[in-house]
Design an enzyme around this catalytic site. Sequence first.
Site, PDB file in Angstrom:
ATOM      1  N   GLU A   2       0.916  -1.254  -0.088  1.00  0.00           N
ATOM      2  CA  GLU A   2       0.077  -0.005   0.150  1.00  0.00           C
ATOM      3  C   GLU A   2       0.774   1.144   0.078  1.00  0.00           C
ATOM      4  O   GLU A   2       0.651   2.040  -0.573  1.00  0.00           O
ATOM      5  CB  GLU A   2      -1.013  -0.025   1.192  1.00  0.00           C
TER       6      GLU A   2
ATOM      7  N   PHE B 299     -11.373  -6.117  14.971  1.00  0.00           N
ATOM      8  CA  PHE B 299     -10.367  -6.640  14.027  1.00  0.00           C
ATOM      9  C   PHE B 299      -9.954  -5.319  12.982  1.00  0.00           C
ATOM     10  O   PHE B 299     -10.910  -5.002  12.352  1.00  0.00           O
ATOM     11  CB  PHE B 299     -10.759  -7.878  13.676  1.00  0.00           C
ATOM     12  N   GLN B 300      -8.597  -5.254  12.779  1.00  0.00           N
ATOM     13  CA  GLN B 300      -8.288  -4.373  11.920  1.00  0.00           C
ATOM     14  C   GLN B 300      -8.830  -2.930  11.913  1.00  0.00           C
ATOM     15  O   GLN B 300      -9.136  -2.351  10.706  1.00  0.00           O
ATOM     16  CB  GLN B 300      -8.468  -5.034  10.409  1.00  0.00           C
TER      17      GLN B 300
ATOM     18  N   LYS C  47     -17.617  -0.109   6.301  1.00  0.00           N
ATOM     19  CA  LYS C  47     -18.131  -1.088   5.572  1.00  0.00           C
ATOM     20  C   LYS C  47     -19.531  -1.327   5.738  1.00  0.00           C
ATOM     21  O   LYS C  47     -20.252  -1.475   4.489  1.00  0.00           O
ATOM     22  CB  LYS C  47     -17.330  -2.424   6.127  1.00  0.00           C
TER      23      LYS C  47
ATOM     24  N   MET D 234      24.451   8.952   0.782  1.00  0.00           N
ATOM     25  CA  MET D 234      24.242  10.128   1.494  1.00  0.00           C
ATOM     26  C   MET D 234      24.567  10.249   2.915  1.00  0.00           C
ATOM     27  O   MET D 234      25.368  11.199   3.342  1.00  0.00           O
ATOM     28  CB  MET D 234      22.651  10.557   1.192  1.00  0.00           C
TER      29      MET D 234
HETATM   30  C1  LIG Z   1      12.862   6.036   4.554  1.00  0.00           C
HETATM   31  C2  LIG Z   1      13.794   6.571   4.751  1.00  0.00           C
HETATM   32  N1  LIG Z   1      14.565   6.048   5.561  1.00  0.00           N
HETATM   33  C3  LIG Z   1      16.163   6.658   5.924  1.00  0.00           C
HETATM   34  C4  LIG Z   1      16.540   7.861   5.277  1.00  0.00           C
HETATM   35  C5  LIG Z   1      17.710   8.533   5.549  1.00  0.00           C
HETATM   36  N2  LIG Z   1      18.861   8.563   4.229  1.00  0.00           N
HETATM   37  C6  LIG Z   1      18.667   9.642   3.527  1.00  0.00           C
HETATM   38  S1  LIG Z   1      19.601   9.108   2.140  1.00  0.00           S
HETATM   39  C7  LIG Z   1      20.073   7.644   2.681  1.00  0.00           C
HETATM   40  C8  LIG Z   1      20.911   6.640   1.919  1.00  0.00           C
HETATM   41  C9  LIG Z   1      20.284   6.200   0.650  1.00  0.00           C
HETATM   42  O1  LIG Z   1      21.327   5.353   0.285  1.00  0.00           O
HETATM   43  P1  LIG Z   1      21.082   4.761  -1.324  1.00  0.00           P
HETATM   44  O2  LIG Z   1      19.360   4.536  -1.578  1.00  0.00           O
HETATM   45  O3  LIG Z   1      21.811   3.533  -1.618  1.00  0.00           O
HETATM   46  O4  LIG Z   1      21.262   6.007  -2.034  1.00  0.00           O
HETATM   47  P2  LIG Z   1      22.654   6.742  -2.539  1.00  0.00           P
HETATM   48  O5  LIG Z   1      22.856   7.755  -1.499  1.00  0.00           O
HETATM   49  O6  LIG Z   1      23.723   5.761  -2.114  1.00  0.00           O
HETATM   50  O7  LIG Z   1      22.849   7.372  -3.827  1.00  0.00           O
HETATM   51  C10 LIG Z   1      19.413   7.399   3.847  1.00  0.00           C
HETATM   52  C11 LIG Z   1      19.608   6.198   4.610  1.00  0.00           C
HETATM   53  C12 LIG Z   1      15.481   8.477   4.380  1.00  0.00           C
HETATM   54  N3  LIG Z   1      15.654   9.407   3.617  1.00  0.00           N
HETATM   55  N4  LIG Z   1      14.257   7.580   4.104  1.00  0.00           N
END
Ligand SMILES: Cc1ncc(C[n+]2csc(CCOP(=O)(O)OP(=O)(O)O)c2C)c(N)n1
Lengths: 163, 566
Positions: free
Chosen positions: B50, B112-113, B162, B479
């Site tokens: 979802e 439920f749910q 529902k 990042m």
């Molecule tokens: C749902 C979620 N969890 C954690 C983060 C924190 N976060 C931002 S960028 C990143 C790394 C992303 O890694 P990747 O998808 O391999 O992309 P890259 O930066 O290596 O290009 C994280 C963990 C986020 N933005 N969103």
Amino acid sequence: MQHTISVIVENEFGVLARVSGLFSGRGFNIDSLSVAPTMDESLSRITIVTRGDDAILEQITKQLNKLVDVIKVLDFSDDSAIEREMALIKVTAEDESRAEVLRIVDIFRAKIIDVTPKSYTIEATGAPAKINAILDLLRPLGLKELVRTGSVAIGRGAKGWKG
Amino acid sequence: MKMNGARILLESLKREGVDLVFGYPGGTVINIYDELMNVREIRHILPRHEQAGTHAADGYARASGKVGVAIATSGPGATNTITGVATAYMDSIPMVLITGQVPTPLIGNDAFQEVDIIGITRPITKHSFLIRHAKDIPAIVRKAFYIARSGRPGPVVIDFPKDVQISQAEFKWPETIDIRGYKPNLEGHPRQVEKAVQMLLASRKPVMYVGGGVILADAAPELTELARTLQTPVTTTLMGLGAFPESDPLSLRMLGMHGAYAANMAMTHADLILAVGARFDDRVTGKIATFAPHAKIIHIDVDPASIRKNVRVDLPIVGDTKDVLVKMVDEVKRQGDKLKELHANLAGWHEEVSGWQAKHPFSYKQSTTVIKPQYVIQKLRELSQDDAIMATDVGQHQMWTAQFFEFQKPRTLLTSGGLGTMGFGLPAAMGAQAALPGRQVICVCGDGGVQMNIQEMATLVQNRLPVKIVILNNNFLGMVRQWQELFFDKRYSQTCLEQPIDFVMLAEAYGAKGLRAEKPSDVEKVIKEGFAYNGPVIMEFKIAREEKVLPMVPAGASLNEMVLNA
Ligand SMILES: Cc1ncc(C[n+]2csc(CCOP(=O)(O)OP(=O)(O)O)c2C)c(N)n1
Ligand SMILES: [Mg+2]
């Protein structure tokens, strides 16, 4: 700085949660809040006493106005409104202090609404400052319980906010 | 004619022009799904989660400009949508989410749910409705769509018990609706517009700072005309990319944390900033106390609450950005000789700006042995169609896309700017491709985020949605690793994705095509082959592992304190 805001909202389920959630979610203060239907039963009026500088007040007002269920926001931050609050005060009253309580009640034009051999329960209405003043005098005698309604406010003058 | 509530809902969606919904069935929406079999006009795509369904509805909305629609069952179905709703909320995307709810008499019983989805989503929706009577459905649907798309757009939740889906009522479509507490102020005040034009004419160092609001209002043509007529340099936020052609010499490119040197310097030295549909987010302003110290600020926005939220504003103009920009263009064109004077006055500013542009354009060190991610993005631009839609996930690859793709047209970048949601890219691309089957849709992901909604490969293949998925694989949560390198002494805590994944095999397992590039000389070949393939493709690029996104304004620093090469 304290501000009093009146918020006219749809008298519907969930609206109070939206308004109060906006304050908590954005870190705005609520010092007091009261709510009841208006002349028009489809509307409710929420009176909120809040704190913040002008910029925060501006944000609060704008964010409130964004809520779909909010019809009107009236900001009474200047002297444009009359404010009243009610307090129910249960105070220790034994022997010599009983007369003292009655004197204070009389001066503040409050009312005794319940009596026991050991206590009086007082109903006081007035501007919040007046409530604070009577409390200051009663406190040394021994407060047992305090219930305040929070402020309600209405604009001065002949013009009314219909609804 | 009498019909059940589920059918009334679908008939109402039809009246709103809905032709496609993304949804997932379950006990409290089973009646809607049953009726769906009788309603041929509404196509339905079944995502595999979802969350992805809401991102797909979001991508559909971003690409097409229409309201995206998603359906989920009560309880876990509804809670799975939260990230999608929050993502749409933060980027002001029009969306209607319909959730099933337990029968009205059971609400509040921990049935439920059962979850209080209206309560849970209250801070991340523009508004929400609980349907209590079947007769109310048409008006609620109409209001929901109107609220979602008008003013500052946003997601709206309709919670649908529902028992109401089963109950019978007359279907009556309301000709008009009136929501007394909701009257968005769309028309910019003419006096304010005149004042703004006078301020622009008097300025010597003006900058237009453009956000996603311009794209949401379909006002890119007016914005472009205004900038070119005035000869004002333009910078955009991440969300504003595409609102002004980045190939135009007036383009300063993106500003902010990973923005262009010229854009950030221009903001710092400007004497006038015309902000249009942008909200002075902290990733854009840097340290607020030193932001644009010399500039007067004009702020055009449809949301009055955006104005003076973060910065002082000298001239606010509340209104639909398109309406205001149309009025501004008209007013500017009446200026005659004053306009020529302005152009002469701006010569010095243009020179200063070109100096910055020439000094530090977005750049990187090319390599002959290892694939540079920036090179992949440049090749994607070169080899893709002019109006290709680019969806991204969140991370380094997102910033490289923003820096190197050179966006030219509105609604060609779909990215989670406000919430920064990993897992957004793939399902958003799916929604865009479903909305616009004729367009080329590319999705740039990291090796981390792509796995947050990788299950949608199945949906792409099943629905013949030929999305071109590009994975920039650095085997890192890149990042975060970059922050650890710069600010935590290279202590790479939990950011190395050590377990290798064969993305080519993974694509094939889903019935899609998989391609891999391991050296720079493979890049062009892989992209050409991927683009030529008639179906969904994963193209994996093994990139320089510790490449950084630069320049960078460290969090809390001023815009002009950029790290250019670290
Ligand atoms: C749902 C979620 N969890 C954690 C983060 C924190 N976060 C931002 S960028 C990143 C790394 C992303 O890694 P990747 O998808 O391999 O992309 P890259 O930066 O290596 O290009 C994280 C963990 C986020 N933005 N969103
Ligand atoms: Mg990575």
